[in-house]
Scaffold this motif. Sequence first.
Motif, PDB file in Angstrom:
ATOM      1  N   THR A 116      33.981  25.112  34.089  1.00 15.72           N
ATOM      2  CA  THR A 116      35.043  26.085  33.797  1.00 15.72           C
ATOM      3  C   THR A 116      34.495  27.495  34.016  1.00 15.72           C
ATOM      4  OG1 THR A 116      34.432  26.335  31.472  1.00 15.72           O
ATOM      5  CG2 THR A 116      36.010  24.588  31.997  1.00 15.72           C
ATOM      6  N   ARG A 117      35.403  28.449  33.969  1.00 15.87           N
ATOM      7  CA  ARG A 117      34.940  29.841  34.110  1.00 15.87           C
ATOM      8  C   ARG A 117      35.823  30.776  33.302  1.00 15.87           C
ATOM      9  NH1 ARG A 117      39.595  31.670  35.584  1.00 15.87           N
ATOM     10  NH2 ARG A 117      40.470  31.150  37.594  1.00 15.87           N
ATOM     11  N   PHE A 118      35.224  31.906  32.939  1.00 12.12           N
ATOM     12  CA  PHE A 118      35.956  33.020  32.341  1.00 12.12           C
ATOM     13  C   PHE A 118      35.849  34.133  33.369  1.00 12.12           C
ATOM     14  CE2 PHE A 118      35.506  36.916  29.555  1.00 12.12           C
ATOM     15  CZ  PHE A 118      36.858  37.023  29.273  1.00 12.12           C
ATOM     16  N   ALA A 119      36.984  34.682  33.785  1.00 12.57           N
ATOM     17  CA  ALA A 119      36.976  35.599  34.935  1.00 12.57           C
ATOM     18  C   ALA A 119      37.614  36.946  34.596  1.00 12.57           C
ATOM     19  CB  ALA A 119      37.703  34.944  36.110  1.00 12.57           C
ATOM     20  N   PRO A 120      36.958  37.754  33.794  1.00  6.37           N
ATOM     21  CA  PRO A 120      37.557  39.042  33.420  1.00  6.37           C
ATOM     22  C   PRO A 120      37.412  40.100  34.523  1.00  6.37           C
ATOM     23  CG  PRO A 120      35.378  38.888  32.466  1.00  6.37           C
ATOM     24  CD  PRO A 120      35.614  37.580  33.193  1.00  6.37           C
ATOM     25  N   LEU A 138      33.022  38.100  37.592  1.00  6.26           N
ATOM     26  CA  LEU A 138      33.564  39.460  37.461  1.00  6.26           C
ATOM     27  C   LEU A 138      34.576  39.720  38.570  1.00  6.26           C
ATOM     28  CD1 LEU A 138      30.208  41.222  36.626  1.00  6.26           C
ATOM     29  CD2 LEU A 138      32.115  40.832  35.052  1.00  6.26           C
ATOM     30  N   GLU A 139      35.815  39.861  38.180  1.00  4.24           N
ATOM     31  CA  GLU A 139      36.884  40.063  39.162  1.00  4.24           C
ATOM     32  C   GLU A 139      37.096  41.564  39.336  1.00  4.24           C
ATOM     33  OE1 GLU A 139      40.138  37.207  38.566  1.00  4.24           O
ATOM     34  OE2 GLU A 139      38.695  35.829  39.462  1.00  4.24           O
ATOM     35  N   ASP A 140      36.244  42.132  40.186  1.00  2.06           N
ATOM     36  CA  ASP A 140      36.190  43.598  40.298  1.00  2.06           C
ATOM     37  C   ASP A 140      36.606  44.091  41.670  1.00  2.06           C
ATOM     38  OD1 ASP A 140      34.071  42.618  41.743  1.00  2.06           O
ATOM     39  OD2 ASP A 140      32.703  44.246  41.180  1.00  2.06           O
TER      40      ASP A 140
END
Length: 278
Positions: free
Chosen positions: A4-8, A39-41
């Motif tokens: 899984t991932r957390f993509a802030p 990191l959704e930058d």
Amino acid sequence: MTTTRFAPSPTGLLHLGHAYAALFAANRAGQKGRFLVRLEDIDQTRSRAEYEENIFTDLAWLGLSWEKPVLRQSDHLSYYQSGLDKLHQLEVLYPCFCTRREIQQEISSAGQAPHGPDGPLYPGTCRELNKAERELRLRAGVSHALRLDVQRASSLVNAQLFWNDRIHGHFVANPGIYGDVVLARKDAAIGYHLAVVMDDARQGVSLVTRGVDLLQATHLHRLLIELLQLPVPEWEHHALIVDDHGKRLAKRDDARSLKSMREQGWSAEQLRSKLGFE
Ligand code: GLU
């Protein structure tokens, strides 16, 4: 094994809603799975290094650990370009030269427009441009976004597409829900939808967890996955954390940031248990 991932996006301080999303993703990976942070930058105008640092501080404070190195989207623009190239080869992209105002004018002169999750759908003006006109504008360097010709793209897929959400069940994909969505913006090489699909695939994410506010986006993602011939994950769109008035938390609401909660004396244990995690 579940990945899984957390993509802030590093565009503000994380709040309780982010803490919930991160804990949720880590919980679904469990002891045996992999938990990633991404990191959704790609929106470089809004992303800041200080927010990026703060993300890691908050997550570590929450007691989470994640695989390193962390993938930062802005480091991989050529990878996303390869996805756009494939879609170009399939002839499902077209340049859109319209300004926001032109789109609005077109919609209001039509009197009505079908609506999608983000508002009225693009009326398709630039899809109808003839080749010569399109070439002329491209050669003149008129700035443009790239839109998906969703009807054409759907027609390339022979079978009906399905996707599964662990909470909300089985869906028949309805990829036209956003109309001819922008996949690469005028001001950024790539947009959210294509980047997220390509990253989840290359990172081997097997279960995409995120807020239910993005559930509709999955209809489109399912089509992109098919066009790019990527593996199909499972999804789990969880509830959103709301404030005392039932309103969704926003990043600009600094008073509710994890940083300020920490400064007000909250412990990570208290916060985890408030959110329903051990
Ligand atoms: N970057 C997105 C956000 O901050 C997350 C999108 C996703 O998990 O697919 O809302």
